[in-house]
Design an enzyme around this catalytic site. Structure first.
Site, PDB file in Angstrom:
ATOM      1  N   CYS A   1      26.447  54.472  42.812  1.00 50.44           N
ATOM      2  CA  CYS A   1      27.331  54.664  43.973  1.00 50.44           C
ATOM      3  C   CYS A   1      27.481  56.190  44.448  1.00 50.44           C
ATOM      4  CB  CYS A   1      28.747  54.050  43.557  1.00 50.44           C
ATOM      5  SG  CYS A   1      29.760  53.910  45.380  1.00 50.44           S
TER       6      CYS A   1
ATOM      7  N   CYS B   1      35.983  55.823  38.330  1.00 47.19           N
ATOM      8  CA  CYS B   1      34.974  54.623  38.466  1.00 47.19           C
ATOM      9  C   CYS B   1      33.628  54.752  37.882  1.00 47.19           C
ATOM     10  CB  CYS B   1      34.410  54.466  39.905  1.00 47.19           C
ATOM     11  SG  CYS B   1      33.685  52.904  39.983  1.00 47.19           S
TER      12      CYS B   1
ATOM     13  N   CYS C   1      34.802  58.275  43.494  1.00 45.83           N
ATOM     14  CA  CYS C   1      36.210  58.021  42.963  1.00 45.83           C
ATOM     15  C   CYS C   1      36.224  58.293  41.552  1.00 45.83           C
ATOM     16  CB  CYS C   1      36.045  56.397  43.122  1.00 45.83           C
ATOM     17  SG  CYS C   1      35.780  55.854  44.566  1.00 45.83           S
TER      18      CYS C   1
ATOM     19  N   CYS D   1      42.716  41.280  50.394  1.00 42.50           N
ATOM     20  CA  CYS D   1      43.065  41.460  49.014  1.00 42.50           C
ATOM     21  C   CYS D   1      43.032  42.933  49.019  1.00 42.50           C
ATOM     22  CB  CYS D   1      42.007  40.737  48.172  1.00 42.50           C
ATOM     23  SG  CYS D   1      42.237  41.192  46.495  1.00 42.50           S
TER      24      CYS D   1
ATOM     25  N   ARG E   1      48.378  40.392  41.708  1.00 44.68           N
ATOM     26  CA  ARG E   1      47.339  40.155  40.800  1.00 44.68           C
ATOM     27  C   ARG E   1      47.468  41.152  39.609  1.00 44.68           C
ATOM     28  NH1 ARG E   1      42.393  39.665  42.813  1.00 44.68           N
ATOM     29  NH2 ARG E   1      43.096  37.678  43.520  1.00 44.68           N
TER      30      ARG E   1
ATOM     31  N   CYS F   1      35.255  35.873  47.576  1.00 44.67           N
ATOM     32  CA  CYS F   1      35.929  37.180  47.790  1.00 44.67           C
ATOM     33  C   CYS F   1      34.826  37.965  47.659  1.00 44.67           C
ATOM     34  CB  CYS F   1      36.965  37.420  46.809  1.00 44.67           C
ATOM     35  SG  CYS F   1      37.672  38.952  46.863  1.00 44.67           S
TER      36      CYS F   1
ATOM     37  N   CYS G   1      34.870  36.341  42.799  1.00 40.96           N
ATOM     38  CA  CYS G   1      34.942  38.001  43.685  1.00 40.96           C
ATOM     39  C   CYS G   1      33.654  38.661  43.279  1.00 40.96           C
ATOM     40  CB  CYS G   1      36.146  38.472  43.165  1.00 40.96           C
ATOM     41  SG  CYS G   1      36.135  40.097  43.933  1.00 40.96           S
TER      42      CYS G   1
HETATM   43  N1  SAM Z   1      32.616  49.817  45.987  1.00 42.40           N
HETATM   44  C1  SAM Z   1      33.738  48.917  46.158  1.00 42.40           C
HETATM   45  C2  SAM Z   1      35.045  49.694  46.700  1.00 42.40           C
HETATM   46  O1  SAM Z   1      35.221  50.786  45.951  1.00 42.40           O
HETATM   47  O2  SAM Z   1      35.727  49.471  47.388  1.00 42.40           O
HETATM   48  C3  SAM Z   1      33.869  47.869  45.425  1.00 42.40           C
HETATM   49  C4  SAM Z   1      34.213  47.916  43.851  1.00 42.40           C
HETATM   50  S1  SAM Z   1      35.304  48.980  43.359  1.00 42.40           S
HETATM   51  C5  SAM Z   1      34.827  49.070  41.693  1.00 42.40           C
HETATM   52  C6  SAM Z   1      36.741  47.764  43.414  1.00 42.40           C
HETATM   53  C7  SAM Z   1      38.214  48.619  43.120  1.00 42.40           C
HETATM   54  O3  SAM Z   1      38.175  48.264  41.444  1.00 42.40           O
HETATM   55  C8  SAM Z   1      38.544  49.736  43.106  1.00 42.40           C
HETATM   56  O4  SAM Z   1      39.114  50.077  44.511  1.00 42.40           O
HETATM   57  C9  SAM Z   1      39.435  50.191  42.237  1.00 42.40           C
HETATM   58  O5  SAM Z   1      40.801  49.961  42.677  1.00 42.40           O
HETATM   59  C10 SAM Z   1      39.051  49.299  40.987  1.00 42.40           C
HETATM   60  N2  SAM Z   1      38.544  50.195  39.957  1.00 42.40           N
HETATM   61  C11 SAM Z   1      37.438  50.656  39.857  1.00 42.40           C
HETATM   62  N3  SAM Z   1      37.398  51.404  38.453  1.00 42.40           N
HETATM   63  C12 SAM Z   1      38.478  51.082  37.984  1.00 42.40           C
HETATM   64  C13 SAM Z   1      39.150  51.575  36.665  1.00 42.40           C
HETATM   65  N4  SAM Z   1      38.291  52.354  35.783  1.00 42.40           N
HETATM   66  N5  SAM Z   1      40.398  51.151  36.383  1.00 42.40           N
HETATM   67  C14 SAM Z   1      40.967  50.258  37.085  1.00 42.40           C
HETATM   68  N6  SAM Z   1      40.725  49.963  38.318  1.00 42.40           N
HETATM   69  C15 SAM Z   1      39.246  50.363  38.752  1.00 42.40           C
HETATM   70  C1  DTB Z   2      40.569  44.982  41.843  1.00 45.15           C
HETATM   71  O1  DTB Z   2      41.522  45.503  42.453  1.00 45.15           O
HETATM   72  N1  DTB Z   2      40.074  45.012  40.664  1.00 45.15           N
HETATM   73  C2  DTB Z   2      38.919  44.776  40.334  1.00 45.15           C
HETATM   74  C3  DTB Z   2      38.343  44.166  41.786  1.00 45.15           C
HETATM   75  N2  DTB Z   2      39.395  44.441  42.709  1.00 45.15           N
HETATM   76  C4  DTB Z   2      37.148  44.055  42.309  1.00 45.15           C
HETATM   77  C5  DTB Z   2      37.863  45.556  39.736  1.00 45.15           C
HETATM   78  C6  DTB Z   2      38.324  46.173  38.587  1.00 45.15           C
HETATM   79  C7  DTB Z   2      37.274  46.939  37.923  1.00 45.15           C
HETATM   80  C8  DTB Z   2      37.654  47.743  36.640  1.00 45.15           C
HETATM   81  C9  DTB Z   2      36.736  48.581  36.082  1.00 45.15           C
HETATM   82  C10 DTB Z   2      35.226  48.031  35.934  1.00 45.15           C
HETATM   83  O2  DTB Z   2      35.177  46.798  35.368  1.00 45.15           O
HETATM   84  O3  DTB Z   2      34.538  48.794  35.973  1.00 45.15           O
HETATM   85 FE1  SF4 Z   3      31.886  53.259  44.543  1.00 42.95          FE
HETATM   86 FE2  SF4 Z   3      33.293  53.030  42.256  1.00 42.95          FE
HETATM   87 FE3  SF4 Z   3      34.029  53.968  44.450  1.00 42.95          FE
HETATM   88 FE4  SF4 Z   3      33.695  51.545  44.376  1.00 42.95          FE
HETATM   89  S1  SF4 Z   3      35.277  52.316  43.320  1.00 42.95           S
HETATM   90  S2  SF4 Z   3      33.132  52.998  46.125  1.00 42.95           S
HETATM   91  S3  SF4 Z   3      31.899  51.345  43.095  1.00 42.95           S
HETATM   92  S4  SF4 Z   3      32.409  54.886  43.114  1.00 42.95           S
END
Ligand code: SAM
Ligand code: DTB
Ligand code: SF4
Length: 345
Positions: free
Chosen positions: A70, A77, A74, A205, A277, A145, A114
């Protein structure tokens, strides 16, 4: 034993109820967050019972339809190309594979499916495939979703026409702390996509992450921002950071379990009719912490042994937890809406 019958209106009809407010001040929200724990929990749980059947938990299943690589940075992530989490990136999945996974999720009892993609925003050329996924999953009888990053008006229109029920887009933290976690897009960008999704008539959401080194004030501000949107998100995911090696937040100070429960309780009070959630991070929580979260008003979880890339408690351990706590899953027939005349024990 005499049965009480109560009419509840969680997740719908929000504006008809004067206790669903959109004018929370950060001071009053902070005072709730800081209240003696018993007072906070009593208030949150009392509100929860007014809007929802308190022993019923909605279950969603996640699938990463496009993993890693990506462009966004973030800090939490595993999927950002800016970090070295060791994750192998993959292309957008084929529709048939997604539908096969969704069938399995439905058989295991999930009511919402989702689909998440590691994108800043979807490309125009992918919209046809994404819409086919929505149509296919819907045809299985599941709520749909997606979480695909930022959307244009054209994207939301196409997803709405395909029948998408919910769009997940988190504000992640307070406006103040946001720049410490993400630099490649702004807090305002996130709010703009949320407004587009709402405008198109797709359910929202939106939530965030706690345990990223933020102050309690940032948790409060994040929830006040969500609660003061013109309409509350129908679903509010509260994630506990899963610290991923190789990301900038790998060594973030862990959030105390009580502070996490306070965040859930405040979300319940500020957004009484929304599903709250208990999202990422359940593998690092005790049964007791999760039980307190359910008491404080959490009424939705992700099920299955993986989230997008990280671990989640599997079905067996959730079945044991539900059994211990006397919780029951929300059934498909009532998965999307109003619950009237439900029975209390
Ligand atoms: N790329 C899209 C975005 O960021 O909107 C969708 C996927 S992203 C992984 C969805 C959400 O997962 C993020 O906004 C964040 O709140 C949550 N998330 C991602 N990595 C995480 C982590 N290591 N621990 C907890 N929540 C996480
Ligand atoms: C949200 O708030 N939590 C979910 C979903 N929306 C997409 C994602 C959690 C991701 C946790 C880290 C991972 O699995 O990489
Ligand atoms: Fe990309 Fe992860 Fe950020 Fe979603 S949360 S925009 S997958 S870096």
């Amino acid at each position: 034993m005499m049965e009480l019958r109560t009419s509840r209106s969680g997740a719908t009809g929000q504006s008809a109820d004067r206790s669903v407010r959109h004018d929370w001040s950060r001071e009053e929200a902070q005072a709730l967050y800081d209240a003696p724990f018993n007072d906070l929990l009593f208030r949150a749980h009392s509100i929860h019972r007014r809007y929802f059947e308190p022993n019923t938990v909605q279950r969603s299943r996640l699938l990463s339809i496009k993993t890693g690589g990506c462009a966004e940075d973030c800090g939490y992530c595993s999927q950002s190309a800016h970090h070295s989490s060791g994750l192998t990136a993959s292309k957008l999945m084929a529709v048939e594979r997604v539908l096969a996974e969704a069938r399995r999720a439905k058989d295991a009892g999930a009511t919402r499916y989702c689909m998440g993609a590691a994108w800043r925003s979807p490309k125009g050329r992918d919209m046809g495939v994404l819409c086919a996924m929505v149509e296919g999953v819907k045809a299985l009888g599941l709520e749909t979703c997606m979480t695909l990053g930022m959307l244009s008006d054209d994207d939301v229109g196409k997803l709405k026409d395909a029948g998408l029920d919910y769009y997940n887009h988190n504000i992640d933290t307070s406006e103040r702390y946001y720049g410490k976690v993400i630099t490649t897009r702004t807090f305002a960008d996130r709010l703009q996509t949320l407004a587009r999704v709402r405008e198109a008539g797709i359910k929202v959401c939106a939530g965030g992450i706690v345990g990223m080194g933020e102050e309690p004030e940032d948790r409060v501000d994040m929830l006040v921002t969500l609660a003061n949107l013109p309409q509350h998100p129908e679903s509010v995911p509260i994630n506990m950071l899963i610290a991923i090696p190789g990301t900038p937040l790998a060594d973030a100070e862990k959030i105390d379990g009580i502070a996490f429960v306070r965040t859930i309780a405040l979300a319940r009070i500020l957004m009484p009719a929304s599903y709250v959630r208990l999202s990422a991070g359940r593998t690092q929580m005790s049964d007791e912490t999760q039980a307190l979260c359910f008491f404080a008003g959490a009424n939705s979880i992700f099920v299955g042994d993986t989230l997008l890339t990280a671990d989640n408690p599997g079905e067996d351990s959730d079945a044991i937890l539900f059994d211990k706590l006397g919780l029951r899953p929300l059934e498909l027939a009532t998965g999307s809406g109003e619950q009237d005349d439900v029975q209390e024990p």
